[in-house]
Write an enzyme that holds these catalytic residues in place. Structure first.
Site, short mmCIF file in Angstrom:
data_model
loop_
_atom_site.label_atom_id
_atom_site.label_comp_id
_atom_site.label_asym_id
_atom_site.label_seq_id
_atom_site.Cartn_x
_atom_site.Cartn_y
_atom_site.Cartn_z
N SER A 64 6.36 -22.36 1.22
CA SER A 64 7.86 -21.85 1.09
C SER A 64 7.93 -20.80 2.52
O SER A 64 6.99 -21.01 3.37
CB SER A 64 7.63 -20.58 0.11
OG SER A 64 6.62 -19.39 0.51
N LYS A 65 9.07 -20.11 2.73
CA LYS A 65 9.31 -19.71 3.75
C LYS A 65 8.32 -18.52 4.27
O LYS A 65 8.11 -18.14 5.30
CB LYS A 65 10.80 -18.75 3.64
CG LYS A 65 11.94 -19.96 3.78
CD LYS A 65 13.39 -19.00 4.00
CE LYS A 65 14.25 -20.12 3.92
NZ LYS A 65 14.10 -21.19 5.09
N ARG A 66 7.45 -17.97 3.26
CA ARG A 66 6.50 -17.03 3.80
C ARG A 66 5.52 -17.60 4.45
O ARG A 66 4.75 -17.06 5.48
CB ARG A 66 5.72 -16.41 2.64
CG ARG A 66 4.83 -17.51 1.89
CD ARG A 66 4.16 -16.49 0.77
NE ARG A 66 3.37 -17.54 -0.14
CZ ARG A 66 3.68 -18.01 -1.16
NH1 ARG A 66 5.17 -17.78 -1.65
NH2 ARG A 66 3.08 -18.67 -1.87
N GLY A 92 6.41 -19.70 7.03
CA GLY A 92 7.14 -20.03 8.42
C GLY A 92 8.20 -21.00 8.03
O GLY A 92 9.15 -20.81 8.89
#
Length: 496
Positions: A256-258, A260
């Site tokens: 996911s965006k966590r 990057g």
């Protein structure tokens, strides 16, 4: 179904951006088709009317094309099995639903949402899995049910799941997976809105489009027995199934965006080249030989074996992707990279668009100097920015470190005059001036090179200094050395 020619499909729902797991699944379908001289189809499953958007449809197509995946049949291309958007195939689903009703494999269900919620609550209270089997509606007289439906009473159409026996998925990757029919509820085929559910539409379309192999994410494995039941009830020949494990981050959690980035557009924005992302994702969990990592799409297709895909989740390694990206960057010519760099430098504010357009040969020289130091194109504005603009803002602590030495303070004004008086501004002439002055002062050249680098680039590490200054130009170099001398003189003045 015509099994003489391999036909695979990538069938995304346009409810958001194309994520890494999805594009890897698309890649595996594409590679399998190319390996077997088959057909790769793009089908848009947009029957979720509340969540599907045209923006997502365009983003999906744009992302697939950016990474290098062109479909043989599908939107904009057409083909003999179109249309390729499910919202344009509603009559096909209605006809299949009528066949299931006529054969007794489906029934009208008039249960309200409240009734369904009460049923599930009662089952949970009793410690049972809430498996809905239609109650009174499953065995209702078909004529009465049809009459109620035609009178407009809200209803869904459900599949009459056999209450005995098993449904078996012979999966190419996972092997034989057995599902007890008793654990499969009477699932909805057509919603109360008269739109098909995923399991119904996917099964009907895969059969109607003569799909020979369904290669998709393993989050769909639990859907597969329902689709097999639909296939069998309609008399369709089953395709082969292969469920690809998901892609995880280094922490073994869903990417996911966590971590990057998660979508194709995220990776593009971070400076990854499409061919590098293609190469890396095609390798991810696919069972290729570990001694090589760089392959062209055709080479990847030739080596691809769907049965070698690992049954375990793949762990995304950004360092490996970055290393592969660096290889592809170096394969690009300076001219190609300069075309990529120009809009990035303009957007970042490092350089004016007019200057970039006017001096493309100079930008090409800059990129040629820097490209072996780059890992991602997003690094270009930071790496090349000091070649543009005038005076620099220096880090105070580093400036004092570079110019606090007596030798530098005494010699730098003389170095400025040597550089100013050079008859030609070339790499060789600049190097001779710097090294010659250091030798005259009986000092190693590094005592001038390091502060000169900092004065002209604002950093302690750069490409070769003399090549850098030759491209930087006489005017910018002298301007920055002059400023460094001014700063140095202010630094050396006693505080009153």
């Amino acid at each position: 179904m015509d099994t003489t020619r391999i036909r695979v499909r990538y069938a995304p729902s346009p409810t958001g951006s194309l994520h890494v797991g999805g594009v890897r699944t698309a890649l595996f379908n594409w590679l399998f088709a190319r390996k077997n001289s088959g057909t790769f189809i793009l089908r848009i499953e947009d029957t979720d009317l509340e969540r599907s958007t045209e923006e997502s449809v365009e983003q999906l197509k744009r992302s697939l094309r950016w990474i290098g995946l062109e479909w043989d049949e599908g939107p904009e291309i057409g083909g003999p099995y179109g249309p390729y958007r499910q919202t344009e195939r509603m009559e096909i689903f209605r006809e299949a639903a009528r066949k299931l009703l006529d054969s007794g494999a489906a029934y009208y269900d008039f249960a309200t949402l409240q009734e369904l919620a009460e049923f599930r609550e009662q089952e949970r209270k009793g410690g049972r899995q809430p498996i809905y089997t239609g109650g009174e509606y499953r065995e209702m007289d078909p004529e009465e049910a049809l009459k109620r439906a035609r009178m407009g009473e809200p209803h869904t159409l459900r599949f009459k799941t056999p209450r005995e026996g098993k449904t078996v998925v012979d999966d190419i990757i996972r092997g034989r997976v057995v599902f007890e029919n008793a654990n499969i509820e009477d699932f909805v085929l057509m919603k109360s809105t008269a739109t098909p559910t995923y399991n119904f539409a996917a099964a009907v379309d895969d059969a109607a489009m003569s799909i020979t192999h369904v290669i998709r994410g393993d989050d769909h494995l639990s859907n597969t027995p329902r689709q097999i039941l639909v296939y069998e009830a309609l008399g369709y020949e089953l395709p082969a199934f292969a469920h690809v494990p998901q892609v995880l981050g280094a922490d073994k959690k869903k990417l996911s965006k966590r971590h990057g980035a998660e979508s194709v557009e995220d990776f593009a924005a971070q400076g990854y080249l499409p061919e590098a992302l293609f190469n890396y994702l095609a390798l991810l969990g696919a069972g290729y030989s570990a001694d090589e990592e760089i392959f062209s799409p055709d080479e990847l297709a030739e080596r691809f074996r769907i049965e070698r895909v690992s049954g375990n989740p793949a762990v995304f390694d950004e360092k490996k992707l970055t290393a592969i990206n660096a290889v592809y960057l170096r394969r690009h010519s300076p001219e190609e990279l300069a075309l990529i760099a120009a809009p990035m430098l303009a957007e970042s504010g490092a350089a004016e668009p007019e200057e970039l357009q006017r001096e493309m040969p100079r930008l090409t020289r800059i990129i040629a100097l820097l490209k072996d130091r780059l890992n991602r194109t997003s690094e270009i504005p930071e790496a090349a920015g000091y070649f543009y603009g005038g005076e620099l803002e220096y880090d105070r602590g580093e400036f004092e470190k570079q110019f606090g030495k007596e030798f530098v303070r005494e010699t730098f004004p003389e170095l400025l005059e040597r550089l100013r008086s050079l008859p030609e501004w070339t790499e060789g002439a600049i190097e001779e001036a710097v090294r010659g002055l250091a030798a005259e002062k009986e000092k190693g050249a590094r005592h001038l090179i390091h502060p000169l680098r900092f004065a002209t680039t604002g950093r302690t590490v750069s490409a070769g200094l003399f090549e850098t200054l030759a491209i930087l130009g006489r005017e910018r170099t002298l301007l920055r050395v002059e400023k460094a001398i001014e700063e140095m003189q202010r630094l050396s003045k006693p505080v009153s």
